[in-house]
Design a protein around this motif. Structure first.
Motif, PDB file in Angstrom:
ATOM      1  N   VAL A 152       0.863  -1.184   0.000  1.00 54.05           N
ATOM      2  CA  VAL A 152       0.000   0.000   0.000  1.00 54.05           C
ATOM      3  C   VAL A 152       0.898   1.233   0.000  1.00 54.05           C
ATOM      4  N   ILE A 153       0.637   2.111  -0.931  1.00 50.98           N
ATOM      5  CA  ILE A 153       1.385   3.363  -1.016  1.00 50.98           C
ATOM      6  C   ILE A 153       0.601   4.450  -0.284  1.00 50.98           C
ATOM      7  N   VAL A 154       1.244   5.046   0.698  1.00 49.38           N
ATOM      8  CA  VAL A 154       0.585   6.098   1.480  1.00 49.38           C
ATOM      9  C   VAL A 154       1.222   7.447   1.120  1.00 49.38           C
ATOM     10  N   PRO A 155       0.516   8.260   0.350  1.00 46.36           N
ATOM     11  CA  PRO A 155       1.042   9.585   0.009  1.00 46.36           C
ATOM     12  C   PRO A 155       0.977  10.488   1.234  1.00 46.36           C
ATOM     13  N   ILE A 156       2.103  11.193   1.499  1.00 45.67           N
ATOM     14  CA  ILE A 156       2.150  12.123   2.622  1.00 45.67           C
ATOM     15  C   ILE A 156       2.043  13.529   2.037  1.00 45.67           C
ATOM     16  N   ILE A 157       0.913  14.132   2.229  1.00 46.82           N
ATOM     17  CA  ILE A 157       0.659  15.424   1.592  1.00 46.82           C
ATOM     18  C   ILE A 157       0.303  16.446   2.663  1.00 46.82           C
ATOM     19  N   ARG A 158       1.120  17.499   2.749  1.00 45.49           N
ATOM     20  CA  ARG A 158       0.879  18.471   3.818  1.00 45.49           C
ATOM     21  C   ARG A 158       0.123  19.696   3.320  1.00 45.49           C
ATOM     22  N   ASP A 159       0.337  20.088   2.048  1.00 43.90           N
ATOM     23  CA  ASP A 159      -0.512  21.147   1.503  1.00 43.90           C
ATOM     24  C   ASP A 159      -0.966  20.816   0.086  1.00 43.90           C
ATOM     25  N   GLU A 160      -2.019  21.496  -0.302  1.00 48.16           N
ATOM     26  CA  GLU A 160      -2.740  21.185  -1.532  1.00 48.16           C
ATOM     27  C   GLU A 160      -1.825  21.169  -2.762  1.00 48.16           C
ATOM     28  N   ALA A 161      -0.793  22.054  -2.767  1.00 55.90           N
ATOM     29  CA  ALA A 161       0.101  22.166  -3.923  1.00 55.90           C
ATOM     30  C   ALA A 161       0.891  20.881  -4.163  1.00 55.90           C
ATOM     31  N   GLN A 162       1.092  20.113  -3.089  1.00 53.31           N
ATOM     32  CA  GLN A 162       1.854  18.864  -3.217  1.00 53.31           C
ATOM     33  C   GLN A 162       0.995  17.713  -3.771  1.00 53.31           C
ATOM     34  N   GLN A 163      -0.297  17.890  -3.672  1.00 50.05           N
ATOM     35  CA  GLN A 163      -1.238  16.822  -4.037  1.00 50.05           C
ATOM     36  C   GLN A 163      -0.951  16.216  -5.416  1.00 50.05           C
ATOM     37  N   GLY A 164      -0.889  17.072  -6.445  1.00 58.97           N
ATOM     38  CA  GLY A 164      -0.688  16.594  -7.817  1.00 58.97           C
ATOM     39  C   GLY A 164       0.603  15.816  -7.988  1.00 58.97           C
ATOM     40  N   PRO A 165       1.757  16.419  -7.708  1.00 60.01           N
ATOM     41  CA  PRO A 165       3.029  15.720  -7.918  1.00 60.01           C
ATOM     42  C   PRO A 165       3.153  14.431  -7.093  1.00 60.01           C
ATOM     43  N   VAL A 166       2.716  14.457  -5.830  1.00 60.49           N
ATOM     44  CA  VAL A 166       2.861  13.265  -4.995  1.00 60.49           C
ATOM     45  C   VAL A 166       1.959  12.137  -5.501  1.00 60.49           C
ATOM     46  N   MET A 167       0.718  12.480  -5.863  1.00 54.22           N
ATOM     47  CA  MET A 167      -0.189  11.438  -6.364  1.00 54.22           C
ATOM     48  C   MET A 167       0.312  10.881  -7.699  1.00 54.22           C
ATOM     49  N   GLN A 204      -0.980   9.900   9.151  1.00 52.62           N
ATOM     50  CA  GLN A 204      -0.758   9.010  10.294  1.00 52.62           C
ATOM     51  C   GLN A 204      -1.906   8.015  10.434  1.00 52.62           C
ATOM     52  N   GLU A 205      -3.111   8.531  10.249  1.00 52.72           N
ATOM     53  CA  GLU A 205      -4.297   7.682  10.383  1.00 52.72           C
ATOM     54  C   GLU A 205      -4.267   6.568   9.322  1.00 52.72           C
ATOM     55  N   LYS A 206      -3.907   6.965   8.092  1.00 52.65           N
ATOM     56  CA  LYS A 206      -3.816   5.978   7.014  1.00 52.65           C
ATOM     57  C   LYS A 206      -2.801   4.900   7.346  1.00 52.65           C
ATOM     58  N   LYS A 207      -1.602   5.348   7.751  1.00 57.99           N
ATOM     59  CA  LYS A 207      -0.530   4.393   8.008  1.00 57.99           C
ATOM     60  C   LYS A 207      -0.957   3.348   9.027  1.00 57.99           C
ATOM     61  N   TRP A 208      -1.565   3.815  10.122  1.00 59.82           N
ATOM     62  CA  TRP A 208      -1.969   2.877  11.171  1.00 59.82           C
ATOM     63  C   TRP A 208      -3.134   1.997  10.749  1.00 59.82           C
ATOM     64  N   ASP A 209      -3.970   2.494   9.839  1.00 59.93           N
ATOM     65  CA  ASP A 209      -5.017   1.625   9.282  1.00 59.93           C
ATOM     66  C   ASP A 209      -4.399   0.397   8.622  1.00 59.93           C
ATOM     67  N   TRP A 210      -3.327   0.634   7.850  1.00 60.48           N
ATOM     68  CA  TRP A 210      -2.721  -0.489   7.114  1.00 60.48           C
ATOM     69  C   TRP A 210      -1.903  -1.381   8.023  1.00 60.48           C
ATOM     70  N   VAL A 211      -1.364  -0.811   9.074  1.00 65.15           N
ATOM     71  CA  VAL A 211      -0.692  -1.644  10.083  1.00 65.15           C
ATOM     72  C   VAL A 211      -1.726  -2.582  10.719  1.00 65.15           C
ATOM     73  N   ARG A 212      -2.859  -2.013  11.132  1.00 66.09           N
ATOM     74  CA  ARG A 212      -3.897  -2.845  11.757  1.00 66.09           C
ATOM     75  C   ARG A 212      -4.427  -3.923  10.802  1.00 66.09           C
ATOM     76  N   LYS A 213      -4.551  -3.559   9.527  1.00 67.43           N
ATOM     77  CA  LYS A 213      -5.047  -4.537   8.544  1.00 67.43           C
ATOM     78  C   LYS A 213      -3.974  -5.551   8.164  1.00 67.43           C
ATOM     79  N   GLY A 214      -2.722  -5.220   8.449  1.00 71.88           N
ATOM     80  CA  GLY A 214      -1.656  -6.206   8.265  1.00 71.88           C
ATOM     81  C   GLY A 214      -1.075  -6.312   6.871  1.00 71.88           C
ATOM     82  N   VAL A 215      -1.215  -5.259   6.065  1.00 72.85           N
ATOM     83  CA  VAL A 215      -0.663  -5.314   4.703  1.00 72.85           C
ATOM     84  C   VAL A 215       0.858  -5.504   4.799  1.00 72.85           C
ATOM     85  N   PRO A 216       1.422  -6.436   4.017  1.00 71.82           N
ATOM     86  CA  PRO A 216       2.835  -6.809   4.219  1.00 71.82           C
ATOM     87  C   PRO A 216       3.821  -5.643   4.088  1.00 71.82           C
ATOM     88  N   VAL A 217       3.631  -4.782   3.093  1.00 70.54           N
ATOM     89  CA  VAL A 217       4.588  -3.704   2.858  1.00 70.54           C
ATOM     90  C   VAL A 217       3.853  -2.392   2.651  1.00 70.54           C
TER      91      VAL A 217
END
Lengths: 506, 506
Positions: free
Chosen positions: A304-319, A351-364
């Motif tokens: 699972v790829i978790v994009p870390i986006i702090r402001d709207e301008a980063q949204q496009g390039p990071v996604m 942070q919320e996303k990351k811990w969701d995937w930890v709880r769900k147990g996705v391997p990487v």
């Protein structure tokens, strides 16, 4: 993730094992209690695990010459009554359909139009499938008949637990008919071995294949074989069973065939089943205080790829960059198919996303932020070592090592579970007092605690099974793997020919 | 096969269409009546067709962002009661569970332990899934929720027919929740298009996608869309439906979400389903007087090799050769996967084998005897031209043309069915008298007979639907494909904005 000492699941296993289990089921979005007593709703993440287990089994069933079919949900009472031991075993937990219409009475809906004969919702299908076999089979040329059914069944549970014990559950039930006992017995062992393969090699859950004692046999079976797994509280979970039914059901349903010589004989039949209970076993084998850990071979997503986006301008390039990585990794293969990659594009805190995937147990998981876009890398975290520091790797490095990494996680989980089981399996219990003390010590929360499995000689005397019941212990199985020779029974001291696995169980 | 004038199915379609259908179901080993009234046993050949349809659908569901899940079989009465139109629509045909135990009474088993509240076996799951959605959805960030369930359902049928109308059937039911009407409506059309694709492109059954009239809507829906197919007796078969439920079910189950502005709104929900009924439609679209014809894309086997062995000495060489061919052809691909090849090694007369595969409708059969072993060839017969002479081809020729041949059979079946439908679809009916005469002519066996579909302007006045009922005719749908403008209603002469398809139906 390395920084936090707080666990993603509360309570921990050590605090309250039973409640930890419920919280993992909830936190990983695996299932929830239905508004129907004893039943559950299987949520997509949980269902997807089941689909992957199904896929691994179904392929092997077909490779070994079985065909899928489907038989009715409802079984008339007159069928259920035919095999005496069978009805005795299931009568107390059957849902009964008595009407086929609803009508308003005093402004409320009530059952109307009673059925001439009540029917039960199948608790298992030997009786109705046996009836069909009797119609299909005439000659030795029609044999063997090797059928499997994927279906829901109901057994009314008084103390339901999600995945482990629910009034309705999903399973497969195989039913076969053969001309000879030898062939039927071979089938029984072939299917047991398929269960072992899928559970150990796909689910990474180590099991002990063996025969059930007389007291633990399937109602109506001549022999029952099982695979038994150890949970992290030291208790056993029966994880799949394969039964040699002899001619008991063929005589009850008149499943006969004409031999090459023109004689009529009853078939030798088998049945074998494994259910969504396996997911409960998965949770209690691989779960940790941060949630589930899913072995890659059955993972709905490998990465699972978790994009870390702090402001709207980063949204496009990071996604865009996340898409680039996803595309690249989907071009890699694992276990004979493309790597399964998901981008978590939800607009919630990372942070919320990351811990969701930890709880769900996705391997990487791969975290990608604006800096990674520039550097062409990502921060990789593996779920089997969730408290380790994340590794910053280039995309080439990730792509280059992904397949090996996934196999590594698969094997780590299996080896870890095997080591856990070994540590809690005693084969040096000297006699009944020692035996009793070992199991008496299993009180309260037994996670990482005393007790576990005992492997010891057993005389197979039926009376000893009652004696065990008082201790809350059962014979889990007589393992296929036996030392040979004989020894003194751990319970009676009498000479015994086989060793048994004793344990408390689910 | 060219030599025989006898048909493999008796009676023929022309002799007795309804009985022909039953005999194809039987002769192709597709299904049989269960000993439970109104239910069927799906035999392996029939189940495998369903699995292939499932595969084609499931892949598309996942590609369009849906996830599979599983909800309880039983629904408490209080849920069913919540949506008034819904309960009205289903109350008369529901199986009701009232007890959860069996006990011996006067030597016979009888229901014991009554439930506090009776439950129905799901006829469809809007009510119970809606309840779950209400728990899952809090914010616009949780939307859309797009779930599918593969399941069995029950609707108590008074006049059951195998595949077409059984008390229990297998299906998928999709359930989605959206923030806006527009998005929900888009979902409804996306899923209708997926049904069209699978049914036309995989099952080779031409359909007309359109909207249902008010009288034919799903109980509780705002709009129902359908795909309608024509059977060989000129009658319509509804083959999949997709419903825009508006806020009817979200209000009944309280499925609300908080918008970005912090307001609370009810979701717009959809549901859509397709069932094992599709296999009935397949039979009545492609079946001929020799049995079923299966389009290659959904065929359990693409090629069956029938060894022709006259004495025991030929057994070894011919079977070895059959293996060689099978291996070679399995190395070919069709529709993105290896060609599925079976060798029929049963020890029965080869004529009997050949006709078994004709009845089952396998696209290509290859007969191989001792002479073919020497010559390195086989006798190829295609099921869509079963009365043609078999072609003797070399193995190279067969391997070289197999993929194209299978696509050719796929397309022939589809084109043939389209031509049949066109020939029995009138769009020049002048007024009510003409309309009535057209449908009155549909008497007795209507295979290749008078009547069929009418495409005509319709004023959409609800009262006219009652008028149609007297003729045994229904509005099948208002096709999505409309000429635009307006015309005089074929029933009332009033101005109409849309054309409709009228037909007798299953």
């Amino acid at each position: 993730m390395a920084k936090s000492n707080k666990t993603a699941i509360s309570p921990t296993r050590g605090d309250d094992y039973a409640e930890w289990y419920q919280q993992v089921v909830k936190g990983a979005d695996l299932a929830e209690n239905a508004p129907v007593r004893g039943c559950m709703i299987i949520r997509p993440w949980g269902y997807s695990l089941w689909e992957n287990v199904q896929g691994a089994m179904d392929r092997r069933f077909k490779e070994t010459g079985h065909e899928n079919a489907y038989f009715p949900l409802l079984i008339p009472l007159r069928f259920i009554e035919k095999e005496a031991a069978h009805v005795e075993g299931f009568a107390k937990e059957m849902a009964v359909v008595t009407h086929h219409r609803l009508e308003a009475q005093d402004g409320k809906l009530a059952p109307a139009a009673p059925l001439e004969e009540p029917m039960v919702i199948r608790p298992t299908s030997e009786t109705i499938i046996g009836e069909a076999f009797a119609g299909w089979i005439r000659s030795y040329r029609d044999l063997p008949v090797k059928i499997n059914q994927w279906a829901n069944v109901m057994r009314w549970e008084m103390r339901p637990r999600l995945w482990l014990r629910t009034s309705e559950f999903l399973w497969q039930e195989g039913h076969t008919a053969h001309a000879t006992e030898a062939e039927a017995r071979e089938e029984v062992m072939t299917m047991l071995e398929i269960y072992r393969e899928v559970v150990e090699e796909h689910m990474a859950v180590p099991v002990i294949p063996g025969e059930k004692s007389e007291g633990e046999r399937f109602p109506g079976a001549v022999n029952t074989f099982t695979i038994e797994a150890m949970m992290q509280d030291g208790k056993a979970l029966q994880s799949g069973t394969s039964h040699y039914l002899g001619q008991n059901f063929s005589k009850a349903a008149n499943i006969r065939f004409q031999t090459e010589n023109g004689d009529w004989e009853f078939c030798h039949t088998t049945s074998w089943g494994a259910s969504t209970r396996l997911i409960g076993g998965l949770i209690m084998t691989h779960g940790d205080d941060d949630g589930l850990r899913v072995p890659p071979r059955i993972a709905p997503d490998h990465v699972v790829i978790v994009p870390i986006i702090r402001d709207e301008a980063q949204q496009g390039p990071v996604m865009d960059y996340a898409e680039t990585i996803a595309k690249r990794l989907r071009g890699q293969s694992f276990d004979g198919a493309p790597v399964r990659v998901r981008i978590d594009g939800r607009k919630i805190a990372s942070q919320e996303k990351k811990w969701d995937w930890v709880r769900k147990g996705v391997p990487v998981t791969l975290e990608v932020g604006p800096r990674d876009v520039e550097a062409g890398g990502a921060a990789l975290a593996r779920r089997d070592r969730v408290r380790d520091k994340k590794e910053i790797l280039s995309l080439d490095e990730i792509a280059g090592q992904l397949e090996e990494l996934l196999w590594g996680i698969q094997s780590n989980l299996f080896e870890e579970a095997k080591a856990y089981r070994s540590a809690r399996c005693r084969d040096d219990i000297a006699g009944f007092d020692d035996f009793k003390a070992y199991f008496d010590a299993m009180k309260g929360n037994t996670f990482n605690g005393d007790g576990g499995f005992v492997r010891a000689w057993w005389c197979e005397d039926a009376a000893t099974e009652d004696q065990l019941k008082e201790l809350g212990v059962t014979v889990r199985c007589l393992p296929l793997d036996q030392p040979g020779g004989e020894g003194p029974c751990v319970l009676t001291g009498k000479p015994a020919k086989r060793m048994a696995i004793f344990a408390k169980s689910y």
